[in-house]
Design a protein around this motif. Structure first.
Motif, short mmCIF file in Angstrom:
data_model
loop_
_atom_site.label_atom_id
_atom_site.label_comp_id
_atom_site.label_asym_id
_atom_site.label_seq_id
_atom_site.Cartn_x
_atom_site.Cartn_y
_atom_site.Cartn_z
N UNK A 206 0.83 -1.20 0.00
CA UNK A 206 0.00 0.00 0.00
C UNK A 206 0.87 1.26 0.00
N UNK A 207 1.99 1.22 0.70
CA UNK A 207 2.92 2.35 0.68
C UNK A 207 3.42 2.61 -0.74
N UNK A 208 3.80 1.57 -1.44
CA UNK A 208 4.28 1.70 -2.82
C UNK A 208 3.17 2.21 -3.73
N UNK A 209 1.96 1.71 -3.53
CA UNK A 209 0.82 2.14 -4.34
C UNK A 209 0.52 3.62 -4.12
N UNK A 210 0.61 4.07 -2.87
CA UNK A 210 0.37 5.48 -2.57
C UNK A 210 1.38 6.38 -3.26
N UNK A 211 2.63 5.96 -3.29
CA UNK A 211 3.66 6.74 -3.98
C UNK A 211 3.35 6.80 -5.47
N UNK A 212 2.91 5.68 -6.04
CA UNK A 212 2.60 5.67 -7.47
C UNK A 212 1.41 6.56 -7.79
N UNK A 213 0.46 6.66 -6.90
CA UNK A 213 -0.66 7.59 -7.12
C UNK A 213 -0.14 9.03 -7.18
N UNK A 214 0.84 9.35 -6.35
CA UNK A 214 1.44 10.69 -6.41
C UNK A 214 2.18 10.89 -7.73
N UNK A 215 2.84 9.83 -8.18
CA UNK A 215 3.53 9.89 -9.47
C UNK A 215 2.53 10.10 -10.60
N UNK A 216 1.41 9.39 -10.57
CA UNK A 216 0.35 9.58 -11.57
C UNK A 216 -0.12 11.03 -11.61
N UNK A 217 -0.35 11.59 -10.43
CA UNK A 217 -0.84 12.97 -10.35
C UNK A 217 0.19 13.95 -10.92
N UNK A 218 1.47 13.71 -10.63
CA UNK A 218 2.52 14.58 -11.14
C UNK A 218 2.62 14.48 -12.65
N UNK A 219 2.51 13.26 -13.20
CA UNK A 219 2.53 13.08 -14.65
C UNK A 219 1.35 13.80 -15.29
#
Length: 224
Positions: free
Chosen positions: A111-124
């Motif tokens: 879940x920690x990794x998934x949360x980081x990827x959601x931030x990456x998605x938003x930045x992209x």
């Protein structure tokens, strides 16, 4: 590029200058072979000369800057052979790391990794280059930390750091940013499903775009 640093008070430290200049190289705001002039850096970062020199020395140690006696400091450029050699080592390290992650991954770490990827998605989606670089770095640090092998994680980070200028070739490309985002989600799916083969092969493929793009640039700049 923006002038003056955004946070803090008083002159910037060597560590401050190191962090900001490294990020500019990763963002493609500083190009391979670009000269780094001390007076300009002092003005830009609101730093004393000793802090700038300390930062340049540290970035040289990290493989990001080349300092030439009686000439000056430059963002390091790599030959085609150097790029292939570095990426061969990165592949060995990162594929081995993917092979060493114990599956299944604990739910809280996934879940920690998934949360980081959601931030990456938003930045992209927002075209936020700094957010993309920072969340991308956090994603890989968190992924490789799943091995609980600190020495391996440190070696991976060291070699990834060396390639900031190489990877900056793809930093401003929407195509490459979206490919990276999709591959991150493939990695998360592999971890979720316990699919070792998908995990390893995605980690291997994830290295190729920046290497190939830089090699194409080197080839284009080489004399016919």
């Amino acid at each position: 590029m923006a002038s003056k640093r955004e946070t803090g008070s008083g002159p910037a430290s060597g560590a401050d200058v190191t962090e900001q200049l490294e990020e500019e190289i990763a963002l493609g705001l500083r190009f391979p072979r670009e000269r780094l002039v001390e007076d300009e850096l002092m003005e830009r970062y609101d730093a004393k000369r000793h802090a700038v020199r300390s930062a340049l020395k540290e970035l040289e140690n990290r493989g990001l800057v080349e300092r030439r006696p009686n000439v000056g400091s430059f963002v390091r450029a790599y030959t085609a052979k150097e790029v292939r050699d570095i990426y061969a080592v990165r592949e060995l390290l990162e594929v081995h790391c993917a092979s060493a992650i114990e599956l299944p991954v604990p739910a809280e770490r996934l879940e920690q990794l998934t949360g980081i990827q959601r931030r990456h998605d938003a930045a992209v989606a927002a075209g936020d280059l700094r957010g993309i670089v920072r969340s991308n770095t956090a994603f890989h640090q968190t992924l490789f930390a799943l091995t609980d092998n600190d020495a391996l994680v440190a070696a991976i980070a060291r070699h990834a750091q060396m390639t900031h200028a190489i990877r900056s070739v793809t930093a401003t490309s929407p195509e490459f940013r979206n490919r990276a985002r999709q591959e991150h989600w493939a990695i998360i799916r592999a971890l979720t499903d316990g699919d070792r083969e998908l995990l390893v092969e995605t980690c291997r493929a994830h290295l190729l775009p920046s290497q190939d793009a830089y090699l194409q640039r080197v080839s284009a700049l080489s004399p016919a």
